[in-house]
Design a protein around this motif. Structure first.
Motif, short mmCIF file in Angstrom:
data_model
loop_
_atom_site.label_atom_id
_atom_site.label_comp_id
_atom_site.label_asym_id
_atom_site.label_seq_id
_atom_site.Cartn_x
_atom_site.Cartn_y
_atom_site.Cartn_z
N UNK A 32 0.96 -1.32 -0.05
CA UNK A 32 -0.02 0.03 -0.12
C UNK A 32 0.72 1.35 -0.03
N UNK A 33 0.29 2.40 0.11
CA UNK A 33 0.98 3.62 0.16
C UNK A 33 2.00 3.68 1.30
N UNK A 34 3.00 4.40 1.21
CA UNK A 34 4.06 4.34 2.02
C UNK A 34 4.39 3.21 2.71
N UNK A 35 4.32 1.97 2.05
CA UNK A 35 4.69 0.77 2.46
C UNK A 35 3.76 0.11 3.63
N UNK A 36 2.54 0.55 3.42
CA UNK A 36 1.22 0.40 4.38
C UNK A 36 0.78 -0.80 3.89
N UNK A 37 -0.24 -1.49 4.55
CA UNK A 37 -0.94 -2.56 4.10
C UNK A 37 -1.89 -2.20 2.74
N UNK A 38 -1.93 -3.12 1.81
CA UNK A 38 -2.64 -2.74 0.66
C UNK A 38 -4.18 -2.52 1.10
N UNK A 39 -4.61 -3.39 1.94
CA UNK A 39 -6.14 -3.49 2.20
C UNK A 39 -6.55 -1.91 2.65
N UNK A 40 -5.69 -1.13 3.20
CA UNK A 40 -6.23 0.43 3.62
C UNK A 40 -6.11 1.22 2.42
N UNK A 41 -5.96 0.87 1.01
CA UNK A 41 -6.37 1.68 -0.25
C UNK A 41 -7.95 1.47 -0.72
N UNK A 42 -8.82 0.52 0.11
CA UNK A 42 -9.97 0.76 -0.40
C UNK A 42 -11.19 0.71 0.76
N UNK A 43 -12.19 1.54 0.46
CA UNK A 43 -13.27 1.75 1.60
C UNK A 43 -13.70 0.08 1.64
N UNK A 44 -14.27 -0.28 2.80
CA UNK A 44 -14.83 -1.39 3.24
C UNK A 44 -16.04 -1.70 2.29
N UNK A 45 -16.68 -0.37 1.99
CA UNK A 45 -18.09 -0.75 1.07
C UNK A 45 -17.47 -1.44 -0.29
N UNK A 46 -16.55 -0.80 -0.81
CA UNK A 46 -15.95 -1.17 -1.98
C UNK A 46 -15.56 -2.76 -1.89
N UNK A 47 -14.93 -3.26 -0.87
CA UNK A 47 -14.49 -4.55 -0.84
C UNK A 47 -15.78 -5.45 -0.72
N UNK A 48 -16.55 -5.17 0.21
CA UNK A 48 -17.85 -6.06 0.58
C UNK A 48 -18.62 -6.08 -0.88
N UNK A 49 -18.82 -5.13 -1.49
CA UNK A 49 -19.69 -4.76 -2.78
C UNK A 49 -18.91 -5.93 -3.54
N UNK A 50 -17.74 -6.01 -3.89
CA UNK A 50 -16.96 -6.90 -4.71
C UNK A 50 -17.18 -8.41 -4.29
N UNK A 51 -17.27 -8.61 -3.11
CA UNK A 51 -17.07 -9.82 -2.59
C UNK A 51 -18.69 -10.12 -2.76
N UNK A 52 -19.84 -9.38 -2.70
CA UNK A 52 -21.14 -9.81 -2.67
C UNK A 52 -21.61 -10.13 -4.04
#
Length: 259
Positions: A32-52
């Protein structure tokens, strides 16, 4: 980093709850940005929408989605003289880790691994057995069509694939799924018809004639004459073969009549 992958028997609610927990805990990668975790790049709603959306697909439809990602994001690297495919992962053009990818689509690692092995086996078979003929094949707009021998069939390729999986103690997909995936991912791989199954000399002559535009007329005539001589020789061989078949059949008929 979470080391628990989605089980294929989990319910939709369990997968959604597990994804929420995964997002809260973080994936632990540095993509992710500044060597952070990649999961922080996306809002939870976006991730849940894709999984649904993925959960609404049939098993085969989701397999096709995953195979599309594998095909797009797999690159071959030459390691120790051997070509080895390496798969990277992206979502919305942003790099993500493997754990995030699995949670995005609600699949287990074993399922992903099985699909990736299927893709690699098919890709290796095409690379080793298909050829690109000079010129364009009638009926195909692309001139980069990869052609398998006319003695081969798609079911025959599936049998080879199934045997390879069995030898490797891997799970193979069924023939109908295999053919559907072929139509989805390998539109440029075709089984040649006898008319396109040229011998090596025909291929070489055709290639030379296509590149002869800037040659002197004498060399063009020589190339054309060589090609015509080869065709005439092939015709004589074909006529001899047919004559031999006819004579053999007549001999067998005569022997049968005598008995």
């Amino acid at each position: 980093m979470s080391d628990v992958y989605h089980g294929e028997s989990e319910t939709c609610d369990e997968l959604l709850d597990e994804l929420k927990k995964f997002l809260q805990d973080g994936c632990g990668c540095t993509l992710g940005p500044k060597n952070g975790p990649c999961c922080r790049q996306f809002p939870e709603e976006t991730v849940l929408f894709n999984l649904n959306n993925c959960l609404e697909l049939s098993s085969l439809e989701l397999d096709l989605v995953i195979l599309t990602s594998i095909q797009v994001f797999t690159q071959s690297e030459c390691i120790g003289g051997k070509r080895r495919p390496r798969c990277t992962f992206y979502f919305q053009s942003k790099a993500i880790c493997k754990e995030m990818f699995l949670h995005f689509y609600g699949i287990s690692y074993s399922r992903f691994r099985r699909l990736k092995e299927h893709y690699e086996l098919r890709a290796n078979y095409v690379e080793e057995n298909a050829v690109v003929l000079p010129g364009r094949i009638p009926g195909f707009k692309s001139d980069e069509v990869k052609v398998l021998s006319s003695c081969e069939t798609k079911i025959g390729v599936w049998r080879t694939y199934e045997a390879a999986c069995r030898a490797l103690n891997k799970r193979a997909v069924g023939s109908s799924t295999f053919l559907q995936m072929w139509g989805q991912f390998y539109l440029d791989v075709v089984v040649s018809k006898p008319m396109t199954d040229l011998c090596v000399t025909c291929q070489q002559n055709t290639n030379r004639l296509q590149c002869a535009a800037n040659l002197p007329e004498s060399e063009k005539e020589e190339l054309l004459r060589d090609h015509q001589d080869h065709i005439k020789s092939a015709q004589r061989e074909r006529e001899f073969y047919r004559s031999s078949c006819t004579n053999s059949q007549e001999t067998l008929d005569n022997i049968g009549a005598m008995h």
